[in-house]
Write a protein that holds these residues in place. Sequence first.
Motif, short mmCIF file in Angstrom:
data_model
loop_
_atom_site.label_atom_id
_atom_site.label_comp_id
_atom_site.label_asym_id
_atom_site.label_seq_id
_atom_site.Cartn_x
_atom_site.Cartn_y
_atom_site.Cartn_z
N THR B 19 -2.07 8.33 1.80
CA THR B 19 -3.02 7.49 2.55
C THR B 19 -4.32 7.35 1.76
OG1 THR B 19 -2.12 7.99 4.73
CG2 THR B 19 -4.44 7.41 4.65
N ILE B 50 4.78 6.26 15.74
CA ILE B 50 4.81 6.08 14.29
C ILE B 50 5.96 6.86 13.65
CG2 ILE B 50 2.29 5.81 14.28
CD1 ILE B 50 2.13 8.41 12.63
N VAL B 66 4.17 4.59 6.03
CA VAL B 66 3.94 4.95 7.44
C VAL B 66 4.09 3.66 8.23
CG1 VAL B 66 2.33 5.89 9.13
CG2 VAL B 66 2.35 6.80 6.79
N HIS B 68 4.65 1.76 12.27
CA HIS B 68 4.56 2.03 13.71
C HIS B 68 5.26 0.96 14.51
CE1 HIS B 68 1.36 -0.84 14.79
NE2 HIS B 68 0.57 -0.35 13.86
N ARG B 69 5.61 1.31 15.73
CA ARG B 69 6.23 0.37 16.65
C ARG B 69 5.21 -0.72 16.97
NH1 ARG B 69 7.87 4.07 21.60
NH2 ARG B 69 8.64 2.07 22.41
N GLU B 83 2.14 0.18 8.29
CA GLU B 83 0.70 0.45 8.23
C GLU B 83 0.28 0.79 6.79
OE1 GLU B 83 -1.97 0.46 10.05
OE2 GLU B 83 -3.25 2.07 9.29
N ASP B 84 1.04 1.65 6.14
CA ASP B 84 0.76 2.04 4.75
C ASP B 84 2.03 1.93 3.91
OD1 ASP B 84 -1.84 2.79 5.30
OD2 ASP B 84 -1.57 4.91 4.81
N PHE B 117 7.01 -6.28 9.46
CA PHE B 117 5.91 -7.07 8.91
C PHE B 117 4.77 -6.16 8.52
CE2 PHE B 117 2.42 -7.69 12.07
CZ PHE B 117 2.96 -7.00 13.14
N TRP B 118 3.90 -6.67 7.69
CA TRP B 118 2.77 -5.89 7.18
C TRP B 118 1.78 -6.85 6.54
CZ3 TRP B 118 7.44 -6.55 5.03
CH2 TRP B 118 7.50 -6.94 3.68
N MET B 119 0.66 -6.31 6.13
CA MET B 119 -0.38 -7.12 5.50
C MET B 119 -0.56 -6.69 4.05
SD MET B 119 -3.23 -7.55 8.49
CE MET B 119 -3.35 -5.89 9.15
#
Lengths: 157, 157
Positions: B19, B50, B66, B68-69, B83-84, B117-119
């Motif tokens: 992280t 998570i 990492v 998460h729902r 998330e990561d 999905f993610w950013m």
Amino acid sequence: MIIVRKAMPGDGDALLKTTRALAAFQGYENAVKASAADLENALFCKDPIIGALIAEEQGAPVGAVVWHRSFSTNAGKEVMYLEDISVLPAFKRKGVGKALMQATARVALERGYDAIFWMVLPWNDVAKKLYADCGAEFETPHDICRIKGDALRRLAQ
Amino acid sequence: MIIVRKAMPGDGDALLKTTRALAAFQGYENAVKASAADLENALFCKDPIIGALIAEEQGAPVGAVVWHRSFSTNAGKEVMYLEDISVLPAFKRKGVGKALMQATARVALERGYDAIFWMVLPWNDVAKKLYADCGAEFETPHDICRIKGDALRRLAQ
């Protein structure tokens, strides 16, 4: 007179309407596959990860927020993510969005969160002004990536 | 030889390291307030929202995901949010990211999700190339809004 209240069983149709209105505004109405029952099942199951608030004018739904539990690895704790913030077209610019954001902030504090976050389309200046008025900070724009369906199955092989 | 496995109790320090590495790479290392215990508590509580995967080389952690729902109102069901996605600097460009994405896709299918999905930061071309290779679609960039701390309490009043 705008009232904002937590969603209750039976609100699935109202939530589907606000979800569809938001999708139509953002240009992807055909992407909405959810049913009213899907939304109610997720909201009112045991240990739901989502919650919703409905704004009403004279008893009729005029907008909604759907949020879900999220987790920040930086903070090491849960935060609230706003999936939908939607006001029906005929009720825009009447303070519904602000009332929804205020009520959402109260739910966040009630649940012990100290941050809420969400995404906004860069061209949506009306929404961005509302969010700035609510005290939001705007972070670096991010691209959104998605892997789904066949592509997801191929990746998993 | 890269092995990817699900996180287990005791992996908090490894996850905090990945992280922190990601935060440092993105320029906000000071934002990391989480402890190893925070991460383990969230991962190994009853009904966690998570999950995490750890990539190892010769038994040492070299990267992690990492997730998460999350919930899509459009789909009317849960989806997986990343998330990561972090690879330690010394182990980049060795296929760790790809191995993590593949293992993540397997977990998603195992859980019945049909999308993840993610950013990603728009300037991160190396990551974007990896994601494209994994079958990701890139959607319209969004601004990220956040209300926290005092601003959140003011809004709730």
